[in-house]
Design a protein around this motif. Structure first.
Motif: not given
Length: 411
Positions: A277-282, A284-290, A342-348, A407-409
């Motif tokens: 799973f990957k997501s990007y800020e449309c 600016e082009g920054d990677e949001v999560a991976s 968050s960018k590096n966290s998945l929660q059940p 701001k952390q999400a």
């Protein structure tokens, strides 16, 4: 035994060459049943289920109108089953049917979409190269869209791989397989019933997914086997000027979706064919999560990434995003979701108990917390929250989320 359960047993015995027939790789949860119930605080149960075919056709595509009053299921034989939805009771009612394409060759669905906000006009895309428009109040097709050769464009294949319509229902875009080293995006004007133009320089392999923005009718995201996710402004007739941004997933794109982050910026997400799973800020082009396949496998508390199946990414009513994931183990028995916190966290998040198939597509009604799934055993399921037992209400979960710094999400 009910007729439906009998059907499920008979379907499971059929010897068909699909992922449900693959030999199970031994798998299990990474925690106890008690810990699982504690971590996945939302429990869902099947509120209604229907089987679409005694021949066990796959459900490949699901669509709903804006109010989720009507739902359509596109099948692997190109037929479409349409149901009215009593969303209060979570029941599918008043079945209607669009027959398979009359063709000597095998034709499958490559997408189903309601044309506008209402429940009547529906678009059906098929792999033989057509997108057909139906008005469910009338008989027969109302329009048929198919590519016609343009003298300044290379030859386009006769088949389609995916399609979508834009937010105001004026434009249809169709993606094709690779053909003569080109992959094509073909545009049609719905009202004029005619072809508008073609993009063919931005992807080098099969187009696998394309999604118009839900509010902006000119914003289009496309994904391909070449691993690229492209964002276009389709107001521009010239392809180079229309291309706003490109993201390289370094994999093969399976499914795209649009989201918003906490600053109301557009996010494009991608599920890859390898289960990442990957997501990007449309803009600016920054990677949001991976998150790679083993990351999400661990988040749904399973051991074997080889069994893992990432299905979809859905928007929650509070603006959050969750991933729906399952496994091929025991005919798709495991179906769970995790939230991207968050960018590096998945929660059940939620456990869907009683799943009977490997799921191929899903829809989520965030207002009513209803999930719809369809898959390889030809079953359409409506899932509702099970409020009995120790399940925590969505209001409590939302209150818990609001204590964290926004701001952390990333979403």
């Amino acid at each position: 035994m009910s007729d439906f359960n009998k059907y499920c047993e008979e379907a499971a015995k059929e010897a068909l060459p699909d992922s449900e027939d693959e030999e199970d790789i031994g798998d299990e949860d990474t925690c106890s049943a008690q810990d699982l119930a504690t971590e996945f605080q939302l429990k869902y149960k099947p509120q209604d289920e229907v089987s679409v075919s005694l021949q066990r056709e796959y459900v490949l595509s699901l669509a709903a109108d804006q109010e989720f009053s009507r739902m359509a299921a596109g099948l692997s034989n190109s037929a479409v089953h349409i149901y009215n939805l009593d969303s209060g009771a979570g029941k599918l009612e008043n079945f209607s049917y669009l027959p398979p394409t009359d063709s000597p060759q095998h034709v499958s669905i490559c997408g189903v979409r309601f044309l506008d906000e209402g429940p009547y006009n529906i678009l059906v895309g098929t792999t033989d190269g057509y997108v057909r428009l139906y008005d469910l109040r009338l008989r027969g097709e109302q329009a048929r869209f198919k590519y016609t050769q343009h003298p300044n464009v290379p030859p386009v294949p006769k088949s389609l791989s995916c399609f979508d319509r834009n937010a105001n229902g004026r434009i249809i875009c169709c993606g094709t397989e690779q053909f003569h080293s080109n992959a094509f995006l073909v545009f049609f004007d719905v009202r004029e019933r005619q072809q508008m133009g073609v993009y063919f320089e931005s992807h080098e392999d099969d187009i696998t997914s394309l999604r118009f923005h839900a509010q902006n009718p000119d914003l289009l995201a496309t994904g391909s086997v070449d691993g690229l996710v492209n964002v276009f402004d389709v107001k521009e007739p010239d392809e180079d000027e229309a291309l706003l941004n490109t993201f390289n997933t370094e994999s093969s794109v399976y499914r795209l979706a649009w989201h918003k982050n906490v600053y109301d910026k557009d996010i494009i997400s991608c599920v890859t064919t390898t289960g990442d799973f990957k997501s990007y800020e449309c803009e600016e082009g920054d990677e949001v999560a991976s998150f790679e396949r083993p990351d999400v496998t661990a988040a749904i508390r399973r051991k074997k990434a080889a069994n893992f199946n990432l299905i979809n990414a859905h928007n929650q009513e509070d603006g959050g995003v969750f991933l729906l994931a399952g496994t091929n183990f025991n005919k798709g028995e495991i179906l769970r979701s995790v939230s991207v916190t968050s960018k590096n966290s998945l929660q059940p998040l939620a456990n869907f108990q009683g799943n009977k198939q490997i799921v191929r597509d899903s829809l989520f009604d965030s207002k009513r917390s209803l999930l719809f799934t369809g898959g390889e055993s030809g079953i359409v399921t409506v899932w509702t929250q099970d409020t009995s037992g120790t399940a925590v209400s969505s209001e409590k979960l939302k209150a818990k989320k609001e204590k964290k710094s926004r701001k952390q999400a990333p979403y």
